[in-house]
Write a protein that holds these residues in place. Structure first.
Motif, PDB file in Angstrom:
ATOM      1  N   SER A 101      89.608  80.836  27.430  1.00  0.00           N
ATOM      2  CA  SER A 101      90.572  79.974  26.746  1.00  0.00           C
ATOM      3  C   SER A 101      90.438  80.121  25.232  1.00  0.00           C
ATOM      4  N   LEU A 102      89.221  80.144  24.740  1.00  0.00           N
ATOM      5  CA  LEU A 102      88.991  80.335  23.305  1.00  0.00           C
ATOM      6  C   LEU A 102      89.530  81.679  22.844  1.00  0.00           C
ATOM      7  N   LYS A 103      89.309  82.725  23.632  1.00  0.00           N
ATOM      8  CA  LYS A 103      89.800  84.055  23.295  1.00  0.00           C
ATOM      9  C   LYS A 103      91.332  84.051  23.202  1.00  0.00           C
ATOM     10  N   ARG A 104      91.981  83.398  24.176  1.00  0.00           N
ATOM     11  CA  ARG A 104      93.460  83.329  24.148  1.00  0.00           C
ATOM     12  C   ARG A 104      93.935  82.585  22.907  1.00  0.00           C
ATOM     13  N   ASP A 105      93.273  81.478  22.592  1.00  0.00           N
ATOM     14  CA  ASP A 105      93.667  80.692  21.431  1.00  0.00           C
ATOM     15  C   ASP A 105      93.493  81.479  20.138  1.00  0.00           C
ATOM     16  N   LEU A 106      92.387  82.222  20.038  1.00  0.00           N
ATOM     17  CA  LEU A 106      92.131  83.020  18.835  1.00  0.00           C
ATOM     18  C   LEU A 106      93.118  84.163  18.704  1.00  0.00           C
ATOM     19  N   GLU A 107      93.525  84.747  19.817  1.00  0.00           N
ATOM     20  CA  GLU A 107      94.459  85.868  19.784  1.00  0.00           C
ATOM     21  C   GLU A 107      95.856  85.390  19.410  1.00  0.00           C
TER      22      GLU A 107
END
Length: 109
Positions: A101-107
């Motif tokens: 989820s963090l990766k998606r948000d950062l991307e």
């Protein structure tokens, strides 16, 4: 014996570093009680090593088999897997989901 009682025995057995060291020795293959005692020579006496082996047996982390005068100790990883399945995997899954989820948000930014 209930699952909680069995888990308690496994956690108690794993709580001591010397018992974990015995299990580490058995990962490479079965060992006789004499070989395990020799590994701790100078640090622990035979009686103490036998007490630790007894705790591991009660937790079913070790299976012992006699061959003549020798007593062979085998690692039983089943209880460790049960602990992992019940206590570690659910938390690990949640942590991986948070990271994804963090990766998606950062991307997105």
């Amino acid at each position: 014996m209930s699952t909680d009682d069995a888990d308690d025995l496994v956690f108690k057995a794993l709580a001591d570093r010397r018992r974990r060291e015995i299990l580490d020795r058995l990962k490479a293959g079965p060992r006789t009680t004499g070989e395990l005692c020799a590994h701790f020579e100078g640090a622990l006496d035979r009686c103490t090593v036998m007490q630790h082996i007894g705790v591991l047996e009660r937790a079913e982390l070790i299976i012992a088999r006699r061959e003549g005068r020798a007593r062979w100790n085998y690692l039983n990883a089943g209880p460790v897997k049960a602990i992992s399945d019940r206590w570690i995997s659910p938390y690990a899954t949640h942590a991986v989901e948070l990271l994804a989820s963090l990766k998606r948000d950062l991307e997105k930014t």
